[in-house]
Design a protein around this motif. Structure first.
Motif, short mmCIF file in Angstrom:
data_model
loop_
_atom_site.label_atom_id
_atom_site.label_comp_id
_atom_site.label_asym_id
_atom_site.label_seq_id
_atom_site.Cartn_x
_atom_site.Cartn_y
_atom_site.Cartn_z
N GLU A 215 36.61 34.43 44.36
CA GLU A 215 35.64 34.21 43.28
C GLU A 215 35.47 35.46 42.41
N ASP A 216 35.72 36.61 42.97
CA ASP A 216 35.56 37.87 42.27
C ASP A 216 36.92 38.35 41.75
N ASP A 217 37.04 38.48 40.41
CA ASP A 217 38.30 38.93 39.81
C ASP A 217 38.76 40.29 40.32
N ARG B 147 39.66 27.75 40.50
CA ARG B 147 38.26 27.85 40.95
C ARG B 147 37.53 26.52 40.74
N ARG B 148 37.80 25.86 39.61
CA ARG B 148 37.19 24.55 39.37
C ARG B 148 37.63 23.52 40.40
N THR C 81 40.57 27.73 47.81
CA THR C 81 39.98 28.89 48.50
C THR C 81 40.92 30.10 48.54
#
Length: 177
Positions: free
Chosen positions: A90-92, A81-82, A86
């Motif tokens: 973003e959502d676990d 994410r860092r 893509t």
């Protein structure tokens, strides 16, 4: 079996602390392929009285393998994410198998503490219900771990771990540039 064919080391050597984390995860995964057999062989060939203690050691190693692997998966997700990859949501909750795998460490720890406590008391002769303990451990292992966690839930958890290993490989390629 859950760890067979996985390669956390695919991240390579240039990913800093994540590379050391990958080595630790790889090591515990490979230990879990050998040590449980050694624990069973020791009970069978050397000293049957070691059964409660070796069961506890096996459960502690299972907890450690689950905890280390989950921490590695989370570290890979955070690093990806860092880096802005893509391919990692973003959502676990959108990562298949991650929520199920997150539950494995607390379950393993609770079970390891129970097996260690009762097993130690049996080994020291403070408890005498060996057959009740054996039935409880066997039932829990077969029903909870083999059928429910690894059988029904295992494929989804494996998806999360495989995805992390593949993502680690991409991170390794980015780090080497």
């Amino acid at each position: 079996m859950l760890f067979s064919g996985l390669m956390p080391l695919a991240i390579g050597r240039r990913a800093g602390s994540l590379s050391r984390f990958a080595l630790t995860t790889e090591t515990i995964m490979r230990i879990m392929a050998v040590v449980p057999c050694g624990l069973v062989l020791a009970i069978t060939l050397v000293e049957p009285r070691w059964w409660p203690v070796n069961s506890a050691i096996g459960q502690i190693l299972t907890w450690l393998a689950n905890a280390v692997t989950l921490a590695y998966v989370r570290a890979v997700i955070a690093r990806s994410r860092r880096l802005g990859l893509t391919t990692v949501p973003e959502d676990d909750s959108k990562i298949t198998g991650l929520a199920a795998f997150t539950q494995w460490s607390p379950t393993s720890m609770f079970y390891a503490v129970a097996v260690l406590s009762v097993g130690t008391l049996l080994y020291l002769g403070l408890l005498h219900d060996v057959y009740v303990y054996a039935l409880a451990v066997t039932s829990t292992n077969v029903i909870l771990f083999y059928v429910i966690k690894c059988g029904l839930g295992g494929p989804l958890v494996r998806v999360a771990i495989v995805r992390a290993c593949l993502t680690a490989e991409r991170i390794g390629r980015l780090s080497s540039r």
